[in-house]
Design a protein around this motif. Structure first.
Motif, PDB file in Angstrom:
ATOM      1  N   ARG A 116      -2.175   5.747   4.357  1.00 53.96           N
ATOM      2  CA  ARG A 116      -2.976   4.519   4.222  1.00 53.96           C
ATOM      3  C   ARG A 116      -3.061   3.703   5.507  1.00 53.96           C
ATOM      4  N   THR A 117      -2.128   3.874   6.440  1.00 54.64           N
ATOM      5  CA  THR A 117      -2.200   3.132   7.708  1.00 54.64           C
ATOM      6  C   THR A 117      -3.035   3.858   8.760  1.00 54.64           C
ATOM      7  N   GLY A 118      -3.458   5.080   8.483  1.00 58.44           N
ATOM      8  CA  GLY A 118      -4.075   5.878   9.546  1.00 58.44           C
ATOM      9  C   GLY A 118      -3.030   6.227  10.582  1.00 58.44           C
ATOM     10  N   ILE A 119      -3.491   6.492  11.811  1.00 60.42           N
ATOM     11  CA  ILE A 119      -2.545   6.897  12.855  1.00 60.42           C
ATOM     12  C   ILE A 119      -2.105   5.650  13.621  1.00 60.42           C
ATOM     13  N   VAL A 120      -1.042   5.013  13.138  1.00 59.71           N
ATOM     14  CA  VAL A 120      -0.493   3.888  13.894  1.00 59.71           C
ATOM     15  C   VAL A 120       0.634   4.377  14.793  1.00 59.71           C
ATOM     16  N   ALA A 121       1.349   5.368  14.304  1.00 57.18           N
ATOM     17  CA  ALA A 121       2.368   6.030  15.108  1.00 57.18           C
ATOM     18  C   ALA A 121       2.075   7.524  14.988  1.00 57.18           C
ATOM     19  N   GLN A 122       2.807   8.328  15.731  1.00 58.89           N
ATOM     20  CA  GLN A 122       2.544   9.773  15.711  1.00 58.89           C
ATOM     21  C   GLN A 122       2.864  10.398  14.350  1.00 58.89           C
ATOM     22  N   ASP A 123       3.804   9.778  13.600  1.00 61.37           N
ATOM     23  CA  ASP A 123       4.322  10.434  12.393  1.00 61.37           C
ATOM     24  C   ASP A 123       3.890   9.720  11.112  1.00 61.37           C
ATOM     25  N   GLU A 124       2.576   9.571  10.956  1.00 55.38           N
ATOM     26  CA  GLU A 124       2.096   8.766   9.819  1.00 55.38           C
ATOM     27  C   GLU A 124       2.429   9.371   8.462  1.00 55.38           C
ATOM     28  N   LEU A 125       2.804  10.665   8.419  1.00 54.11           N
ATOM     29  CA  LEU A 125       3.100  11.273   7.114  1.00 54.11           C
ATOM     30  C   LEU A 125       4.570  11.679   6.969  1.00 54.11           C
ATOM     31  N   ALA A 126       5.420  11.098   7.837  1.00 55.97           N
ATOM     32  CA  ALA A 126       6.858  11.353   7.695  1.00 55.97           C
ATOM     33  C   ALA A 126       7.418  10.561   6.517  1.00 55.97           C
ATOM     34  N   ASP A 127       6.706   9.511   6.128  1.00 65.15           N
ATOM     35  CA  ASP A 127       7.113   8.678   4.994  1.00 65.15           C
ATOM     36  C   ASP A 127       6.056   8.816   3.900  1.00 65.15           C
ATOM     37  N   LEU A 128       6.434   9.455   2.797  1.00 66.50           N
ATOM     38  CA  LEU A 128       5.450   9.723   1.744  1.00 66.50           C
ATOM     39  C   LEU A 128       5.031   8.462   0.990  1.00 66.50           C
ATOM     40  N   ASN A 129       5.699   7.337   1.268  1.00 67.12           N
ATOM     41  CA  ASN A 129       5.235   6.073   0.692  1.00 67.12           C
ATOM     42  C   ASN A 129       3.897   5.645   1.278  1.00 67.12           C
ATOM     43  N   GLN A 130       3.475   6.345   2.323  1.00 66.13           N
ATOM     44  CA  GLN A 130       2.163   6.090   2.936  1.00 66.13           C
ATOM     45  C   GLN A 130       1.019   6.573   2.052  1.00 66.13           C
ATOM     46  N   LEU A 131       1.363   7.307   1.010  1.00 67.22           N
ATOM     47  CA  LEU A 131       0.318   7.929   0.185  1.00 67.22           C
ATOM     48  C   LEU A 131       0.038   7.079  -1.046  1.00 67.22           C
ATOM     49  N   SER A 132      -1.234   6.722  -1.200  1.00 67.60           N
ATOM     50  CA  SER A 132      -1.626   5.972  -2.391  1.00 67.60           C
ATOM     51  C   SER A 132      -3.018   6.402  -2.811  1.00 67.60           C
ATOM     52  N   PHE A 133      -3.114   7.062  -3.938  1.00 68.40           N
ATOM     53  CA  PHE A 133      -4.432   7.517  -4.387  1.00 68.40           C
ATOM     54  C   PHE A 133      -5.342   6.346  -4.724  1.00 68.40           C
ATOM     55  N   SER A 134      -4.795   5.307  -5.360  1.00 65.18           N
ATOM     56  CA  SER A 134      -5.658   4.184  -5.761  1.00 65.18           C
ATOM     57  C   SER A 134      -6.227   3.482  -4.521  1.00 65.18           C
ATOM     58  N   ALA A 135      -5.420   3.320  -3.472  1.00 61.63           N
ATOM     59  CA  ALA A 135      -5.920   2.689  -2.241  1.00 61.63           C
ATOM     60  C   ALA A 135      -7.007   3.554  -1.599  1.00 61.63           C
ATOM     61  N   LEU A 136      -6.777   4.864  -1.589  1.00 56.22           N
ATOM     62  CA  LEU A 136      -7.742   5.811  -1.018  1.00 56.22           C
ATOM     63  C   LEU A 136      -9.071   5.750  -1.787  1.00 56.22           C
ATOM     64  N   ARG A 137      -8.972   5.795  -3.094  1.00 57.02           N
ATOM     65  CA  ARG A 137     -10.178   5.802  -3.939  1.00 57.02           C
ATOM     66  C   ARG A 137     -10.968   4.505  -3.776  1.00 57.02           C
ATOM     67  N   THR A 138     -10.256   3.391  -3.702  1.00 59.83           N
ATOM     68  CA  THR A 138     -10.927   2.095  -3.530  1.00 59.83           C
ATOM     69  C   THR A 138     -11.692   2.051  -2.210  1.00 59.83           C
ATOM     70  N   ALA A 139     -11.055   2.534  -1.141  1.00 60.60           N
ATOM     71  CA  ALA A 139     -11.714   2.533   0.179  1.00 60.60           C
ATOM     72  C   ALA A 139     -12.966   3.405   0.152  1.00 60.60           C
ATOM     73  N   ILE A 140     -12.868   4.554  -0.482  1.00 63.84           N
ATOM     74  CA  ILE A 140     -14.009   5.486  -0.528  1.00 63.84           C
ATOM     75  C   ILE A 140     -15.158   4.886  -1.344  1.00 63.84           C
ATOM     76  N   LYS A 141     -14.803   4.177  -2.403  1.00 61.53           N
ATOM     77  CA  LYS A 141     -15.834   3.503  -3.215  1.00 61.53           C
ATOM     78  C   LYS A 141     -16.519   2.397  -2.419  1.00 61.53           C
ATOM     79  N   ARG A 142     -15.749   1.726  -1.586  1.00 62.63           N
ATOM     80  CA  ARG A 142     -16.292   0.593  -0.823  1.00 62.63           C
ATOM     81  C   ARG A 142     -17.202   1.060   0.308  1.00 62.63           C
ATOM     82  N   TYR A 143     -16.914   2.208   0.895  1.00 63.03           N
ATOM     83  CA  TYR A 143     -17.693   2.668   2.062  1.00 63.03           C
ATOM     84  C   TYR A 143     -18.239   4.083   1.839  1.00 63.03           C
TER      85      TYR A 143
END
Ligand code: ZN
Length: 372
Positions: A116-143
């Motif tokens: 959800r943060t995009g690439i802010v640091a090199q390891d954006e997917l080292a923490d799986l708390n970065q994953l949120s389907f509802s946030a992803l779906r909302t963004a896709i609906k908006r744009y």
């Protein structure tokens, strides 16, 4: 009504081509057209005219800390009329990229990073708390007209100890969305192993950095393209070049060509650092590198026009045809051997220089290499 007539150019087969543009749309294409008296003209003598170039793997979030650039610096100034930002932003910050896109002359689209943060640091997917389907779906609906796909980076440096789990989640998200979006998968250092990554990918998924020269690349220890890679390719896995600072090897690309594994899309993975210092410099230089490997211009141009337009569903772009957006690239090729370098530091001689002259975006002419 705004009109523009571009003539005296050639298509990639060498045939004469002229284009009439009306109100930002291609009105007619032919060898020489009859145009209204007083219609502004652009003489493309000595140049090729193609559909506007599309670079489907770039980083143009100007506010990113790590990989950033200005869309016009990598866009119209270098002959590229459309850039796709490949996952610089996620659900939390794609709104900012959308605002930046509106200020650019170059067309900008985004692949949404599943982190959800995009690439802010090199390891954006080292923490799986970065994953949120509802946030992803909302963004896709908006744009819906801006987000044209999903991006997941699956290399050791990005996922830490999470292996292929982020890719598994990305595939699940892709399946659960009501809109069909292509998924671009970045590969690099291991673990996870490339075999485990490709096992989770399906026909139509885009493998970017396909010609990297790393131990975890498509070439196995015996110097051949691995059998599981060939099988996945034959089933419809899409090869995207994504040159980048670290991800293009002449040797790998040449071995793949010998094995008849061709990239469907040629992209740069450009951002300011590899634009200014190399080895990327521009999409035109990436074209020069494929030319030196033996690809013909007629084979390369679809990789930066029709193919990315089809894969990312840019339905009004990528073709020099009546009714399509009036995005064109006007460029010259010159026989002038020069040294070019890949991401492994290997130097080769490129026999041909590719020099973009004008970018035409929605019927408006921009001179390449020049500020607005
Ligand atoms: Zn990238």
């Amino acid at each position: 009504m705004t009109e523009l007539y571009i003539h005296n150019g050639r298509d990639v087969s060498g045939a004469p081509v002229a284009v009439l543009i009306t109100d930002g749309v291609i009105a007619e294409v032919g060898t020489e057209l009859t145009v209204p008296v007083g219609c502004p003209t652009l003489d493309a003598q000595g140049c090729y005219i193609t559909a506007g170039w599309i670079d489907d793997h770039t980083h143009c979030n100007a506010h990113a800390a790590l990989y950033y650039d200005d869309a016009d610096a990598i866009g119209y100034r270098t002959g590229v009329t459309t850039v796709i930002d490949a996952g610089s932003t996620g659900a939390d910050n794609v709104a900012d990229l959308y605002q930046q896109a509106h200020r650019a002359a170059t067309n900008v689209y985004a692949l949404l990073n599943i982190a959800r943060t995009g690439i802010v640091a090199q390891d954006e997917l080292a923490d799986l708390n970065q994953l949120s389907f509802s946030a992803l779906r909302t963004a896709i609906k908006r744009y819906p007209d801006f987000i044209v796909g999903l991006k997941v980076r699956v290399s050791k440096s990005v996922v830490g100890d999470n292996g292929v789990e982020p890719l598994r989640v990305a595939k699940q998200y892709q399946a659960d969305l009501t809109v069909q979006l292509p998924l671009m998968v970045h590969i690099g250092s291991n673990p996870p192993e490339l075999a485990a990554i490709i096992a989770l990918m399906r026909p139509g998924d885009v493998l970017t950095h396909c010609f990297n020269g790393k131990p975890n690349g498509i070439v196995n220890s015996t110097g051949e393209v691995a059998q599981y890679v060939r099988k996945a390719y034959q089933k419809g896995l899409i090869f995207d070049v994504g040159h980048g600072t670290d991800s293009f090897s002449f040797r790998t690309a040449a071995l793949a060509r010998t094995a008849h594994l061709f990239p469907q899309t040629l992209s740069s993975d450009i951002y300011y650092r590899n634009r200014l210092n190399g080895p990327v410099y521009s999409l035109a230089v990436c074209v020069e590198k494929l030319l030196l490997l033996g690809y013909r211009l007629e084979e390369i141009i679809p990789m930066i026009t029709t193919n990315p337009a089809r894969i990312f569903k840019l339905t009004h772009k990528g073709q020099l045809c009546r009714g399509y957006d009036a995005d064109l690239t006007i460029f010259q090729t010159v026989t002038a051997p020069q040294i070019v370098v890949d991401s492994t530091g290997e130097e080769r001689i490129a026999p041909t220089q590719v020099i973009p002259t004008y970018s035409v975006i929605a019927g408006r002419v921009y001179t390449c290499g020049v500020d607005k």
